[in-house]
Write a protein that holds these residues in place. Structure first.
Motif, PDB file in Angstrom:
ATOM      1  N   ARG A   9       0.827  -1.212   0.000  1.00 49.19           N
ATOM      2  CA  ARG A   9       0.000   0.000   0.000  1.00 49.19           C
ATOM      3  C   ARG A   9       0.860   1.260   0.000  1.00 49.19           C
ATOM      4  N   VAL A  10       2.090   1.152   0.478  1.00 54.04           N
ATOM      5  CA  VAL A  10       2.995   2.305   0.572  1.00 54.04           C
ATOM      6  C   VAL A  10       3.637   2.542  -0.785  1.00 54.04           C
ATOM      7  N   LYS A  11       3.434   3.736  -1.339  1.00 52.27           N
ATOM      8  CA  LYS A  11       3.887   4.045  -2.700  1.00 52.27           C
ATOM      9  C   LYS A  11       5.089   4.981  -2.755  1.00 52.27           C
ATOM     10  N   ALA A  12       5.512   5.539  -1.616  1.00 55.71           N
ATOM     11  CA  ALA A  12       6.668   6.447  -1.587  1.00 55.71           C
ATOM     12  C   ALA A  12       7.129   6.594  -0.149  1.00 55.71           C
ATOM     13  N   VAL A  13       8.439   6.847   0.040  1.00 59.67           N
ATOM     14  CA  VAL A  13       9.023   6.892   1.379  1.00 59.67           C
ATOM     15  C   VAL A  13       9.966   8.082   1.499  1.00 59.67           C
ATOM     16  N   PHE A  14       9.843   8.810   2.605  1.00 62.88           N
ATOM     17  CA  PHE A  14      10.717   9.940   2.929  1.00 62.88           C
ATOM     18  C   PHE A  14      11.391   9.607   4.255  1.00 62.88           C
ATOM     19  N   ALA A  15      12.708   9.368   4.235  1.00 63.33           N
ATOM     20  CA  ALA A  15      13.458   8.935   5.410  1.00 63.33           C
ATOM     21  C   ALA A  15      14.408  10.032   5.861  1.00 63.33           C
ATOM     22  N   ILE A  16      14.256  10.489   7.110  1.00 65.72           N
ATOM     23  CA  ILE A  16      15.065  11.563   7.678  1.00 65.72           C
ATOM     24  C   ILE A  16      16.113  10.954   8.614  1.00 65.72           C
ATOM     25  N   ALA A  17      17.379  11.294   8.387  1.00 63.63           N
ATOM     26  CA  ALA A  17      18.483  10.778   9.204  1.00 63.63           C
ATOM     27  C   ALA A  17      18.354   9.277   9.423  1.00 63.63           C
ATOM     28  N   PRO A  18      18.168   8.498   8.352  1.00 69.21           N
ATOM     29  CA  PRO A  18      17.929   7.061   8.529  1.00 69.21           C
ATOM     30  C   PRO A  18      19.109   6.373   9.209  1.00 69.21           C
ATOM     31  N   ALA A  19      18.787   5.479  10.135  1.00 70.26           N
ATOM     32  CA  ALA A  19      19.806   4.773  10.902  1.00 70.26           C
ATOM     33  C   ALA A  19      19.997   3.359  10.374  1.00 70.26           C
ATOM     34  N   LEU A  20      21.012   2.674  10.948  1.00 71.00           N
ATOM     35  CA  LEU A  20      21.275   1.256  10.685  1.00 71.00           C
ATOM     36  C   LEU A  20      21.667   0.977   9.242  1.00 71.00           C
ATOM     37  N   GLY A  21      22.404   1.896   8.660  1.00 70.95           N
ATOM     38  CA  GLY A  21      22.864   1.666   7.296  1.00 70.95           C
ATOM     39  C   GLY A  21      23.690   0.402   7.149  1.00 70.95           C
ATOM     40  N   GLU A  22      24.433   0.032   8.191  1.00 67.03           N
ATOM     41  CA  GLU A  22      25.267  -1.168   8.123  1.00 67.03           C
ATOM     42  C   GLU A  22      24.451  -2.456   8.242  1.00 67.03           C
ATOM     43  N   GLN A  35      12.135  23.988   6.044  1.00 71.29           N
ATOM     44  CA  GLN A  35      12.663  23.564   4.753  1.00 71.29           C
ATOM     45  C   GLN A  35      12.538  22.050   4.559  1.00 71.29           C
ATOM     46  N   THR A  36      12.713  21.301   5.648  1.00 67.81           N
ATOM     47  CA  THR A  36      12.543  19.848   5.547  1.00 67.81           C
ATOM     48  C   THR A  36      11.091  19.503   5.234  1.00 67.81           C
ATOM     49  N   ALA A  37      10.159  20.165   5.917  1.00 65.04           N
ATOM     50  CA  ALA A  37       8.748  19.921   5.649  1.00 65.04           C
ATOM     51  C   ALA A  37       8.411  20.246   4.195  1.00 65.04           C
ATOM     52  N   GLN A  38       8.961  21.351   3.679  1.00 66.31           N
ATOM     53  CA  GLN A  38       8.693  21.695   2.286  1.00 66.31           C
ATOM     54  C   GLN A  38       9.283  20.666   1.340  1.00 66.31           C
ATOM     55  N   ARG A  39      10.471  20.157   1.686  1.00 65.23           N
ATOM     56  CA  ARG A  39      11.076  19.102   0.870  1.00 65.23           C
ATOM     57  C   ARG A  39      10.168  17.873   0.839  1.00 65.23           C
ATOM     58  N   ALA A  40       9.604  17.503   2.000  1.00 74.02           N
ATOM     59  CA  ALA A  40       8.701  16.358   2.057  1.00 74.02           C
ATOM     60  C   ALA A  40       7.425  16.628   1.264  1.00 74.02           C
ATOM     61  N   ILE A  41       6.891  17.828   1.395  1.00 73.54           N
ATOM     62  CA  ILE A  41       5.670  18.184   0.655  1.00 73.54           C
ATOM     63  C   ILE A  41       5.914  18.099  -0.848  1.00 73.54           C
ATOM     64  N   ASP A  42       7.032  18.653  -1.288  1.00 75.60           N
ATOM     65  CA  ASP A  42       7.358  18.613  -2.720  1.00 75.60           C
ATOM     66  C   ASP A  42       7.551  17.172  -3.199  1.00 75.60           C
ATOM     67  N   PHE A  43       8.237  16.371  -2.382  1.00 73.75           N
ATOM     68  CA  PHE A  43       8.493  14.978  -2.759  1.00 73.75           C
ATOM     69  C   PHE A  43       7.182  14.205  -2.902  1.00 73.75           C
ATOM     70  N   PHE A  44       6.319  14.291  -1.909  1.00 73.55           N
ATOM     71  CA  PHE A  44       5.081  13.508  -1.968  1.00 73.55           C
ATOM     72  C   PHE A  44       4.122  14.042  -3.034  1.00 73.55           C
ATOM     73  N   ALA A  45       4.185  15.347  -3.321  1.00 76.93           N
ATOM     74  CA  ALA A  45       3.346  15.883  -4.396  1.00 76.93           C
ATOM     75  C   ALA A  45       3.684  15.235  -5.731  1.00 76.93           C
ATOM     76  N   THR A  46       4.974  14.947  -5.930  1.00 73.77           N
ATOM     77  CA  THR A  46       5.416  14.292  -7.160  1.00 73.77           C
ATOM     78  C   THR A  46       5.224  12.779  -7.097  1.00 73.77           C
ATOM     79  N   ALA A  47       5.565  12.190  -5.953  1.00 68.98           N
ATOM     80  CA  ALA A  47       5.546  10.730  -5.844  1.00 68.98           C
ATOM     81  C   ALA A  47       4.139  10.172  -5.650  1.00 68.98           C
ATOM     82  N   LEU A  48       3.250  10.991  -5.093  1.00 72.41           N
ATOM     83  CA  LEU A  48       1.854  10.575  -4.862  1.00 72.41           C
ATOM     84  C   LEU A  48       0.919  11.574  -5.528  1.00 72.41           C
ATOM     85  N   PRO A  49       0.986  11.680  -6.847  1.00 72.86           N
ATOM     86  CA  PRO A  49       0.188  12.711  -7.511  1.00 72.86           C
ATOM     87  C   PRO A  49      -1.299  12.443  -7.413  1.00 72.86           C
ATOM     88  N   ALA A  50      -2.074  13.539  -7.338  1.00 72.03           N
ATOM     89  CA  ALA A  50      -3.532  13.402  -7.338  1.00 72.03           C
ATOM     90  C   ALA A  50      -4.015  12.883  -8.675  1.00 72.03           C
TER      91      ALA A  50
END
Length: 374
Positions: free
Chosen positions: A259-272, A356-371
């Motif tokens: 059901r999840v069509k796009a993901v925005f990850a902030i300071a994601p951990a556990l890269g290793e 600015q982070t919120a705007q980045r998320a808004i812009d990302f989801f507007a493109t990734a989850l278009p109406a």
């Protein structure tokens, strides 16, 4: 100012945030806030959590005619953070028939409310945002060892929250089920990558943390808050409960939620905990963002490692910003007492980073989850 770079070859040259992000649109809605307690069919009692249900905060768009009320975040009488003004239990705006839905995942030892700044900004732009306090790993009660150690189980929490919101009589009928995404911070960033289909390589992470290259991600400060039974035997693989052993056996499973069509990850951990095969099944848009001065989830072994394994993901780095800048803004009275999470590096404006982070998320989801029709 942010520095934005896309990992794709066509965007290999770094761009200044001012060139990459348009000014924020004025909010179209006020913010409503509601609480729900979801009781999944699969119990969380084996995690040792005091509260096994999914205590969930939901932010959503409300008609601007409804007056927002100021509130702060924290226990009654002991607020910690500034909160965005909201209207509790107000009716969902009737301006649209359907709204996109985002599931939110907080960091280690945090809470959904610690990301109120982001959830409120998204709700004001027309998103329903739902975040649960992960059982055994949240700020509302003692942290348990299973809640702290078995990170992959958090994705099941997020999927159960989606189930709960979609079944909710007030909100469910108004969710656009073709426009569902996920957003998370720190360990929550890892969690939402799991929802996208990432698979965990637990032995690789344990080798990293037992070797000379181990860094701060192996010893998060929140570990000091784990509630220990003074009568329990020393923790070894042999003394783990059957339920904990069973969970470890499924660490490398896929927790993809289709059901999840796009993901925005902030300071994601556990890269290793990810390897060259971990993202083989990830085929949805991913956006990664972190502070360049993050020493809690060091950038080389976390966001940059993940980005190297996800060459199509977009990557945004915030100069000067450390890990906890992405928590709510602290109230003056707790600034010194909670300096580790409240005080930022010189020259870093937490509220500006949030905006600015919120705007980045808004812009990302507007493109990734278009109406529809967009």
């Amino acid at each position: 100012m942010f520095r934005f770079c896309c990992a794709a070859i066509a965007c290999s040259v770094a761009l200044l945030w001012a060139d990459a992000a348009a000014p924020a649109d004025p909010p179209a809605w006020h913010v409503g806030e509601a609480a729900r307690v979801f009781h999944p069919a699969t119990a969380r009692n084996w995690r040792g959590a005091r509260t096994q249900a999914l205590v969930t905060t939901i932010w959503y768009p409300v008609d601007p005619a409804s007056p927002e009320l100021a509130h702060d975040i924290g226990a009654p009488g002991r607020p910690l953070f500034h909160g965005h003004p909201a209207i509790v239990d107000a009716p969902l705006s009737g301006a649209r028939v359907k709204y996109p839905l985002l599931v939110l995942s907080h960091g280690t030892g945090g809470s959904a409310d610690s990301l109120d700044w982001l959830a409120s900004a998204l709700a004001a732009q027309g998103y329903i945002v739902a975040g649960a306090n992960h059982p055994g790993n949240n700020a509302s009660e003692p942290m348990t060892r299973d809640g702290f150690m078995l990170w992959w189980e958090r994705a099941t929490d997020a999927s159960e929250v989606l189930d709960g919101v979609l079944a909710d009589p007030m909100l469910g009928p108004h969710v656009d089920r073709d426009r569902i995404g996920a957003v998370g911070f720190s360990l929550g960033g890892y969690t939402v990558l799991e929802l996208a289909g990432a698979r965990t390589n637990l032995p690789a992470f344990e080798r990293f943390c037992s070797g000379p290259q181990a860094d701060a991600i192996c010893h998060p400060p929140e570990a000091a808050r784990i509630h220990e039974d003074p009568h329990a035997p020393p923790l070894t693989l042999a003394t783990l409960s059957p339920e904990t052993k069973a969970s470890r056996d499924r660490a490398g499973d896929s927790y993809r939620d289709a059901r999840v069509k796009a993901v925005f990850a902030i300071a994601p951990a556990l890269g290793e905990a990810f390897d060259s095969h971990s993202f083989a099944d990830v085929d949805i848009p991913i956006s990664l963002l972190a502070g360049e001065a993050d020493v809690t989830a060091p950038v080389d072994t976390n966001i940059h490692r993940i980005a190297g394994l996800l060459p199509k993901a977009s990557v945004t780095m915030v100069p000067g910003a450390s890990h906890y800048v992405f928590l709510d803004t602290c109230l003056p009275g707790v600034m010194d007492r909670l300096a580790t999470i409240c005080k930022d590096n010189p020259g870093v404006d937490r509220d500006a980073v949030h905006a600015q982070t919120a705007q980045r998320a808004i812009d990302f989801f507007a493109t990734a989850l278009p109406a529809s029709g967009a």
